[in-house]
Design a protein around this motif. Structure first.
Motif, PDB file in Angstrom:
ATOM      1  N   PHE A   1      12.413 -16.431 -23.262  1.00  9.64           N
ATOM      2  CA  PHE A   1      13.340 -17.328 -24.088  1.00  9.64           C
ATOM      3  C   PHE A   1      14.395 -18.318 -23.634  1.00  9.64           C
ATOM      4  O   PHE A   1      14.982 -17.683 -22.529  1.00  9.64           O
ATOM      5  CB  PHE A   1      13.699 -16.983 -24.858  1.00  9.64           C
ATOM      6  CG  PHE A   1      12.925 -15.778 -25.910  1.00  9.64           C
ATOM      7  CD1 PHE A   1      12.373 -14.438 -25.843  1.00  9.64           C
ATOM      8  CD2 PHE A   1      12.121 -16.754 -27.443  1.00  9.64           C
ATOM      9  CE1 PHE A   1      11.333 -13.730 -26.408  1.00  9.64           C
ATOM     10  CE2 PHE A   1      10.795 -15.295 -27.860  1.00  9.64           C
ATOM     11  CZ  PHE A   1      10.730 -14.765 -27.812  1.00  9.64           C
TER      12      PHE A   1
ATOM     13  N   TYR B   1      16.248 -15.629 -21.943  1.00  2.76           N
ATOM     14  CA  TYR B   1      16.174 -13.961 -21.680  1.00  2.76           C
ATOM     15  C   TYR B   1      14.685 -14.205 -21.910  1.00  2.76           C
ATOM     16  O   TYR B   1      14.030 -14.469 -21.805  1.00  2.76           O
ATOM     17  CB  TYR B   1      16.795 -13.972 -23.642  1.00  2.76           C
ATOM     18  CG  TYR B   1      18.289 -13.874 -23.604  1.00  2.76           C
ATOM     19  CD1 TYR B   1      19.074 -15.108 -23.662  1.00  2.76           C
ATOM     20  CD2 TYR B   1      18.589 -12.657 -24.109  1.00  2.76           C
ATOM     21  CE1 TYR B   1      20.404 -15.090 -23.777  1.00  2.76           C
ATOM     22  CE2 TYR B   1      20.699 -12.520 -24.256  1.00  2.76           C
ATOM     23  CZ  TYR B   1      20.874 -14.120 -24.363  1.00  2.76           C
ATOM     24  OH  TYR B   1      22.303 -13.699 -24.760  1.00  2.76           O
TER      25      TYR B   1
ATOM     26  N   PHE C   1      16.816 -19.154 -30.517  1.00  2.00           N
ATOM     27  CA  PHE C   1      15.181 -18.853 -29.872  1.00  2.00           C
ATOM     28  C   PHE C   1      14.826 -19.369 -29.984  1.00  2.00           C
ATOM     29  O   PHE C   1      14.101 -19.297 -31.320  1.00  2.00           O
ATOM     30  CB  PHE C   1      15.165 -17.374 -29.857  1.00  2.00           C
ATOM     31  CG  PHE C   1      16.361 -16.574 -29.043  1.00  2.00           C
ATOM     32  CD1 PHE C   1      17.635 -15.986 -29.921  1.00  2.00           C
ATOM     33  CD2 PHE C   1      16.389 -15.684 -28.323  1.00  2.00           C
ATOM     34  CE1 PHE C   1      18.772 -15.818 -29.317  1.00  2.00           C
ATOM     35  CE2 PHE C   1      17.419 -15.229 -27.122  1.00  2.00           C
ATOM     36  CZ  PHE C   1      18.425 -14.366 -27.894  1.00  2.00           C
ATOM     37  N   GLY C   2      13.304 -19.710 -29.122  1.00  2.00           N
ATOM     38  CA  GLY C   2      11.888 -20.301 -29.288  1.00  2.00           C
ATOM     39  C   GLY C   2      11.598 -19.730 -29.772  1.00  2.00           C
ATOM     40  O   GLY C   2      11.885 -18.605 -29.474  1.00  2.00           O
ATOM     41  N   LYS C   3       9.558 -19.665 -29.834  1.00  2.00           N
ATOM     42  CA  LYS C   3       8.886 -19.088 -29.260  1.00  2.00           C
ATOM     43  C   LYS C   3       8.393 -18.286 -28.359  1.00  2.00           C
ATOM     44  O   LYS C   3       8.320 -17.446 -28.038  1.00  2.00           O
ATOM     45  CB  LYS C   3       7.494 -19.859 -29.577  1.00  2.00           C
ATOM     46  CG  LYS C   3       7.547 -19.882 -31.560  1.00  2.00           C
ATOM     47  CD  LYS C   3       6.693 -20.291 -32.128  1.00  2.00           C
ATOM     48  CE  LYS C   3       6.409 -20.788 -33.438  1.00  2.00           C
ATOM     49  NZ  LYS C   3       4.901 -21.717 -33.791  1.00  2.00           N
TER      50      LYS C   3
ATOM     51  N   GLN D   1      11.912 -10.750 -23.032  1.00  2.00           N
ATOM     52  CA  GLN D   1      11.441  -9.690 -23.464  1.00  2.00           C
ATOM     53  C   GLN D   1      10.811  -8.521 -23.656  1.00  2.00           C
ATOM     54  O   GLN D   1       9.588  -9.197 -23.752  1.00  2.00           O
ATOM     55  CB  GLN D   1      11.304 -10.204 -25.725  1.00  2.00           C
ATOM     56  CG  GLN D   1      11.613  -9.754 -26.649  1.00  2.00           C
ATOM     57  CD  GLN D   1      11.285  -9.975 -28.280  1.00  2.00           C
ATOM     58  OE1 GLN D   1      11.076 -10.702 -28.247  1.00  2.00           O
ATOM     59  NE2 GLN D   1      11.532  -9.096 -29.192  1.00  2.00           N
TER      60      GLN D   1
END
Lengths: 115, 109
Positions: free
Chosen positions: B88, B35, B99-101, B37
């Motif tokens: 991500f 993903y 989700f991670g950072k 963002q």
């Protein structure tokens, strides 16, 4: 059709007040998710709804957090007695079904600031 | 944990260069999704690769998956300023996505 919508886009509140955040998923999507994202961090899963099944609340950080969903439509996330650490962007997503291959479609989020 | 760990945490490149981001995970997967963002378009699904696939392409994106090493990579070719975003990787199995950072990519014009 329309994507996932959320309201309000921004919310500023005082510590101790309750807030309600709203999510309108894509029509026909049976799965709905809430996430929280603190500044500079990844997404933190809060809760998901799938059809008429009992929601998975395992991600809710405390009993001050609750969420409801009416059928397969609107969902509200309620935070009671808000604290400053609740300040974050709250994201809602929906998917066609709860499945490992289903793409999640995200709303624009609600930015919550607790003073 | 279903969380993927992206690497590096931040990446800065010149426009036109390629960007490679990596993702590692700990347990088995059904598939892996990437993903993006950014402030303009929010969080958007880019590509999904299934556990029985090794490579997948979508436009300027190339994703690889090595299940033996429990790792995946996302390559963006001929990067543009508009690719500036956080990326991500998300493993999906039997529970909701985690989700991670992410990797913060900056493409400098």
């Amino acid at each position: 059709g329309a994507g996932v919508s959320q309201s309000p886009s921004n919310k500023v509140t005082e510590k101790g007040k309750d807030v309600e955040l709203r999510c309108d998923p894509i029509s026909g999507h049976t799965a709905l998710y809430w996430y929280r994202q603190r500044l500079g961090q990844g997404l933190e899963f809060l809760i998901y709804f799938q059809g008429n099944s009992a929601p998975d609340k395992s991600g809710l950080p405390s009993d001050r957090f609750s969420a409801e969903r009416t059928g397969e439509s609107v969902s509200t996330l309620t935070i009671q007695r808000t604290q400053q650490e609740d300040s974050a962007v709250y994201l809602c997503a929906s998917s066609l079904d709860l499945g490992s291959t289903d793409t999640q479609y995200f709303g624009p989020g609600t930015r919550l600031t607790v003073l | 944990s279903q969380q993927g760990e992206e690497d590096p945490q931040a990446l800065s490149i010149q426009e036109g260069e390629n960007a490679t981001m990596n993702c590692s995970y700990k347990t088995s997967i059904n598939n892996l999704q990437w993903y993006r963002q950014n402030s303009g378009r929010g969080l958007v699904h880019l590509i999904l690769i299934r556990s029985n696939e090794r490579e997948k392409h979508s436009g300027r994106l190339r994703v690889t998956l090595d299940t033996s090493k429990k790792s995946s990579s996302l390559l963006i070719t001929a990067s543009r300023a508009a690719d500036t975003a956080s990326y991500f990787c998300v493993r999906s199995g039997n529970t909701p996505l985690v989700f991670g950072k992410g990797t913060r990519l900056s493409v400098i014009a």
